[in-house]
Motif scaffolding. Sequence first.
Motif, PDB file in Angstrom:
ATOM      1  N   ALA A   1       2.091  -6.262  16.795  1.00 38.31           N
ATOM      2  CA  ALA A   1       2.032  -6.944  15.498  1.00 38.31           C
ATOM      3  C   ALA A   1       1.746  -5.916  14.420  1.00 38.31           C
ATOM      4  O   ALA A   1       0.807  -5.124  14.549  1.00 38.31           O
ATOM      5  CB  ALA A   1       0.937  -7.998  15.510  1.00 38.31           C
ATOM      6  N   ARG A   2       2.572  -5.925  13.374  1.00 35.26           N
ATOM      7  CA  ARG A   2       2.399  -4.996  12.261  1.00 35.26           C
ATOM      8  C   ARG A   2       2.199  -5.789  10.972  1.00 35.26           C
ATOM      9  O   ARG A   2       3.127  -6.429  10.478  1.00 35.26           O
ATOM     10  CB  ARG A   2       3.611  -4.074  12.141  1.00 35.26           C
ATOM     11  CG  ARG A   2       3.902  -3.249  13.395  1.00 35.26           C
ATOM     12  CD  ARG A   2       5.144  -2.393  13.218  1.00 35.26           C
ATOM     13  NE  ARG A   2       5.513  -1.718  14.466  1.00 35.26           N
ATOM     14  CZ  ARG A   2       6.619  -1.003  14.628  1.00 35.26           C
ATOM     15  NH1 ARG A   2       7.472  -0.870  13.609  1.00 35.26           N
ATOM     16  NH2 ARG A   2       6.893  -0.422  15.792  1.00 35.26           N
TER      17      ARG A   2
ATOM     18  N   ASP B   1      -3.853 -12.931   8.313  1.00 38.77           N
ATOM     19  CA  ASP B   1      -3.762 -12.095   7.113  1.00 38.77           C
ATOM     20  C   ASP B   1      -3.695 -10.616   7.482  1.00 38.77           C
ATOM     21  O   ASP B   1      -4.711  -9.986   7.743  1.00 38.77           O
ATOM     22  CB  ASP B   1      -4.982 -12.361   6.228  1.00 38.77           C
ATOM     23  CG  ASP B   1      -4.625 -12.498   4.758  1.00 38.77           C
ATOM     24  OD1 ASP B   1      -3.434 -12.423   4.426  1.00 38.77           O
ATOM     25  OD2 ASP B   1      -5.549 -12.692   3.952  1.00 38.77           O
ATOM     26  N   SER B   2      -2.478 -10.083   7.548  1.00 36.20           N
ATOM     27  CA  SER B   2      -2.248  -8.646   7.801  1.00 36.20           C
ATOM     28  C   SER B   2      -2.941  -8.162   9.078  1.00 36.20           C
ATOM     29  O   SER B   2      -3.788  -7.267   9.055  1.00 36.20           O
ATOM     30  CB  SER B   2      -2.704  -7.804   6.603  1.00 36.20           C
ATOM     31  OG  SER B   2      -1.906  -8.071   5.481  1.00 36.20           O
TER      32      SER B   2
ATOM     33  N   GLY C   1       4.731 -12.762   6.315  1.00 41.24           N
ATOM     34  CA  GLY C   1       4.903 -11.337   6.069  1.00 41.24           C
ATOM     35  C   GLY C   1       4.615 -10.553   7.327  1.00 41.24           C
ATOM     36  O   GLY C   1       4.135 -11.092   8.329  1.00 41.24           O
ATOM     37  N   GLY C   2       4.923  -9.259   7.271  1.00 36.51           N
ATOM     38  CA  GLY C   2       4.716  -8.425   8.446  1.00 36.51           C
ATOM     39  C   GLY C   2       5.760  -8.697   9.511  1.00 36.51           C
ATOM     40  O   GLY C   2       6.763  -9.372   9.265  1.00 36.51           O
ATOM     41  N   ALA C   3       5.513  -8.174  10.708  1.00 39.15           N
ATOM     42  CA  ALA C   3       6.519  -8.302  11.758  1.00 39.15           C
ATOM     43  C   ALA C   3       5.887  -8.244  13.141  1.00 39.15           C
ATOM     44  O   ALA C   3       4.801  -7.699  13.335  1.00 39.15           O
ATOM     45  CB  ALA C   3       7.549  -7.178  11.631  1.00 39.15           C
ATOM     46  N   LEU C   4       6.603  -8.837  14.103  1.00 43.57           N
ATOM     47  CA  LEU C   4       6.284  -8.720  15.525  1.00 43.57           C
ATOM     48  C   LEU C   4       7.412  -7.959  16.203  1.00 43.57           C
ATOM     49  O   LEU C   4       8.590  -8.255  15.979  1.00 43.57           O
ATOM     50  CB  LEU C   4       6.141 -10.111  16.169  1.00 43.57           C
ATOM     51  CG  LEU C   4       4.803 -10.816  16.006  1.00 43.57           C
ATOM     52  CD1 LEU C   4       4.947 -12.285  16.400  1.00 43.57           C
ATOM     53  CD2 LEU C   4       3.709 -10.158  16.850  1.00 43.57           C
ATOM     54  N   HIS C   5       7.060  -6.998  17.032  1.00 48.91           N
ATOM     55  CA  HIS C   5       8.042  -6.220  17.779  1.00 48.91           C
ATOM     56  C   HIS C   5       7.819  -6.449  19.272  1.00 48.91           C
ATOM     57  O   HIS C   5       6.698  -6.320  19.762  1.00 48.91           O
ATOM     58  CB  HIS C   5       7.918  -4.728  17.461  1.00 48.91           C
ATOM     59  CG  HIS C   5       8.305  -4.396  16.057  1.00 48.91           C
ATOM     60  ND1 HIS C   5       9.489  -3.759  15.740  1.00 48.91           N
ATOM     61  CD2 HIS C   5       7.682  -4.619  14.878  1.00 48.91           C
ATOM     62  CE1 HIS C   5       9.572  -3.607  14.430  1.00 48.91           C
ATOM     63  NE2 HIS C   5       8.487  -4.116  13.888  1.00 48.91           N
TER      64      HIS C   5
END
Length: 326
Positions: free
Chosen positions: A10-11, A35-36, A72-76
Amino acid sequence: MSGKTPILEARNLTKHFPVKRGIFAKTLGVVRAVDSVNFSISPGQTLGLVGESGCGKTTTAKLVLRLEEPTGGALHFEGQEIGGLGGNDLKQYRRAVQAVFQDPFASLNPRMRVDAIISEPLITHERLPAAEVAKRVRSVIDLVGLPERAASRFPHEFSGGQRQRIAIARSLTLSPKLVVLDEPVSALDVSIRAQILNLLRDLQAQLGLSYLFIAHDLAAVAHMSHTIAVMYLGQIVEIGDAATVATRPRHPYTQALFAAALPSHPSEQRDELVLAGEVPSPLNPPAACRFHPRCPHVMARCSSEEPVLREHDSRRVACHLYSAPA
């Protein structure tokens, strides 16, 4: 954590829910559920996610399972961002990431026999001959320690622990790489919890599974996890090696959580920490450090300067106690 490429990362993962009211659905604000947040899970490892109710644990699980989309942000997953997945790629992701939920009484269809419950993911995702489906069902039933005759029975004929074994078997039918365990033992009798946790550990060792393990039970988290992340009001306030965080917590919130947990041995001495007040609303979280209104070590800068996760004592912790003033 190992040096391998994370199976899940998680980013700056963020999920805000707008709060609307009135016939014109006017937006009054947003609930900052996640939150982030940053974390990663290595292959064959368990990340334990802990915190009070409403801190964002279950929302995080829903984001991982693609039941919610991030703000927002992303999961890889295995290096690939999952936000843009569609079609066959998304189908492959859903095969690789399965879930076991809290309540085995609610998560199993009471009108279906166990073999139909367990084979449902197979039928949804694969076209297999009936004989192959039956073989796979027998295999996972055996894996979770249930007798073969269980296949022809209904959920109400089983105890709570046995039902959770059925739910675990269902999650394994597609040979997943990551299993999200959302409070998997909290609805079970205390005497049964250890059996299910040990089963999950055995399955991890045998199948190389990775787990995102979400629980209120801190003893269970410490027992199951390689890494522990502590969440408070949508943010991670401490993350590190499980044994280190459990035995030497540094963030005041983590210290209070583990002080409130039962000692592992009657002779174990604990410093009694009592948290003041209730968890604030995620609709209107406190400024700067979200924990400062309840913190026994609060300083002037805590209400004006947001702490960031920094390396300290073999883990990362977001607390001004461990950072020099700006």
